[in-house]
Design an enzyme around this catalytic site. Sequence first.
Site, PDB file in Angstrom:
ATOM      1  N   ASP A 203      24.636  40.459  14.193  1.00  0.00           N
ATOM      2  CA  ASP A 203      23.894  40.000  13.010  1.00  0.00           C
ATOM      3  C   ASP A 203      24.295  40.826  11.790  1.00  0.00           C
ATOM      4  O   ASP A 203      24.880  41.897  11.921  1.00  0.00           O
ATOM      5  CB  ASP A 203      22.374  40.027  13.231  1.00  0.00           C
ATOM      6  CG  ASP A 203      21.842  41.341  13.781  1.00  0.00           C
ATOM      7  OD1 ASP A 203      22.543  42.373  13.668  1.00  0.00           O
ATOM      8  OD2 ASP A 203      20.715  41.353  14.314  1.00  0.00           O
TER       9      ASP A 203
ATOM     10  N   ASN B 268       8.564  41.083  16.135  1.00  0.00           N
ATOM     11  CA  ASN B 268       8.107  39.684  16.127  1.00  0.00           C
ATOM     12  C   ASN B 268       8.780  38.858  17.217  1.00  0.00           C
ATOM     13  O   ASN B 268       8.678  37.631  17.220  1.00  0.00           O
ATOM     14  CB  ASN B 268       8.382  39.054  14.755  1.00  0.00           C
ATOM     15  CG  ASN B 268       9.864  38.987  14.438  1.00  0.00           C
ATOM     16  OD1 ASN B 268      10.695  39.521  15.170  1.00  0.00           O
ATOM     17  ND2 ASN B 268      10.206  38.328  13.343  1.00  0.00           N
TER      18      ASN B 268
ATOM     19  N   GLU C 287      14.860  34.668  14.218  1.00  0.00           N
ATOM     20  CA  GLU C 287      13.448  34.847  13.894  1.00  0.00           C
ATOM     21  C   GLU C 287      12.611  33.722  14.505  1.00  0.00           C
ATOM     22  O   GLU C 287      13.091  32.597  14.657  1.00  0.00           O
ATOM     23  CB  GLU C 287      13.278  34.803  12.365  1.00  0.00           C
ATOM     24  CG  GLU C 287      14.047  35.892  11.620  1.00  0.00           C
ATOM     25  CD  GLU C 287      13.373  37.245  11.681  1.00  0.00           C
ATOM     26  OE1 GLU C 287      13.152  37.763  12.794  1.00  0.00           O
ATOM     27  OE2 GLU C 287      13.070  37.799  10.615  1.00  0.00           O
TER      28      GLU C 287
ATOM     29  N   HIS D 203      12.109  38.729  17.812  1.00  0.00           N
ATOM     30  CA  HIS D 203      13.458  38.218  17.536  1.00  0.00           C
ATOM     31  C   HIS D 203      14.517  38.912  18.395  1.00  0.00           C
ATOM     32  O   HIS D 203      14.337  40.031  18.864  1.00  0.00           O
ATOM     33  CB  HIS D 203      13.817  38.294  16.047  1.00  0.00           C
ATOM     34  CG  HIS D 203      14.108  39.643  15.487  1.00  0.00           C
ATOM     35  ND1 HIS D 203      13.961  39.931  14.149  1.00  0.00           N
ATOM     36  CD2 HIS D 203      14.558  40.792  16.033  1.00  0.00           C
ATOM     37  CE1 HIS D 203      14.314  41.181  13.919  1.00  0.00           C
ATOM     38  NE2 HIS D 203      14.675  41.731  15.046  1.00  0.00           N
TER      39      HIS D 203
HETATM   40  C1  GLP Z   1      16.636  44.458  13.887  1.00  0.00           C
HETATM   41  C2  GLP Z   1      17.995  43.809  14.248  1.00  0.00           C
HETATM   42  C3  GLP Z   1      18.136  43.614  15.733  1.00  0.00           C
HETATM   43  C4  GLP Z   1      17.524  44.807  16.418  1.00  0.00           C
HETATM   44  C5  GLP Z   1      16.024  44.736  16.268  1.00  0.00           C
HETATM   45  C6  GLP Z   1      15.270  45.930  16.814  1.00  0.00           C
HETATM   46  O1  GLP Z   1      16.033  43.825  12.817  1.00  0.00           O
HETATM   47  N1  GLP Z   1      18.267  42.571  13.624  1.00  0.00           N
HETATM   48  O2  GLP Z   1      19.480  43.403  16.074  1.00  0.00           O
HETATM   49  O3  GLP Z   1      17.871  44.787  17.772  1.00  0.00           O
HETATM   50  O4  GLP Z   1      15.676  44.460  14.936  1.00  0.00           O
HETATM   51  O5  GLP Z   1      15.517  47.093  16.054  1.00  0.00           O
HETATM   52  P1  GLP Z   1      15.083  48.536  16.527  1.00  0.00           P
HETATM   53  O6  GLP Z   1      15.887  48.855  17.749  1.00  0.00           O
HETATM   54  O7  GLP Z   1      15.416  49.461  15.378  1.00  0.00           O
HETATM   55  O8  GLP Z   1      13.632  48.477  16.815  1.00  0.00           O
END
Ligand code: GLP
Length: 244
Positions: free
Chosen positions: A70, A138, A145, A140
């Site tokens: 992403d 959330n 999303e 995702h």
């Molecule tokens: C982010 C990214 C994801 C990531 C997720 C969790 O927004 N788009 O690819 O895996 O949210 O992030 P974190 O590991 O910092 O909680």
Amino acid sequence: MADPHLMVVDDAARLARAGADVVADVVHADGHVTIAPATGDTPVGMYADLAERHARGDLDTGGVSIVQLDEYLGLEPGDRRALYGWMDRTVLRPLSIDAGRVSRLPTDGDLDAACAAFDRDLGARGGIDLAILGLGTNGHLGFNEPPSDAASATRTVDLTRDTIEANARYWGSEGDVPTRAVTLGLRTLLDARRILLLVAGASKHAIVRRALEGPVGEDVPASFVREARGSVTVVVDHAAWEGE
Ligand code: GLP
């Protein structure tokens, strides 16, 4: 399709090691593998563990190709917030994977056409062997999303309020978080031969339980890992699983 293999581990160090064991197994089983690695905080310790194995000569990454999971939209080249840069710092450089082996998501031009071409090219090359995913608060995966259906393609998305709030910790404040992004679609992720989902911290307690124990559906995109084509390993730390 089988139930995800759930591993509940005590702490961050064990999460890093358990995740790194899965990645190393995939790389050792077939040197030529295509991996889509998440950015975010959760996998950083695992990437460091893998980098140590690589530095010791225990992990040959010469046949590893990378697909970007992403990316934010609307950034100028060199912007500190680019997720490509995050991946470069945590995955590519530490594991000696050069940019020529990375399929980078499109961020400008005709994005609808470019995203469709991206999926076509990736499919023609055999898709993803290992998707390393984190879990949004959330629900995702990548930037799929809610609501995102299981057949969703690589595409541009508007980030939700929840994600903008959660991503503020990376960049300073909510105002620093881009509002649009491009993400591999759930269809591509769920088609991966293997999925490794990493979840850490009490703030993920409610959503990891919903994803793995609640109804499967587009309101919690991560719930679709229970219908993934390949094998799924979920490594969750104690805080996330028990909420304490
Ligand atoms: C982010 C990214 C994801 C990531 C997720 C969790 O927004 N788009 O690819 O895996 O949210 O992030 P974190 O590991 O910092 O909680």
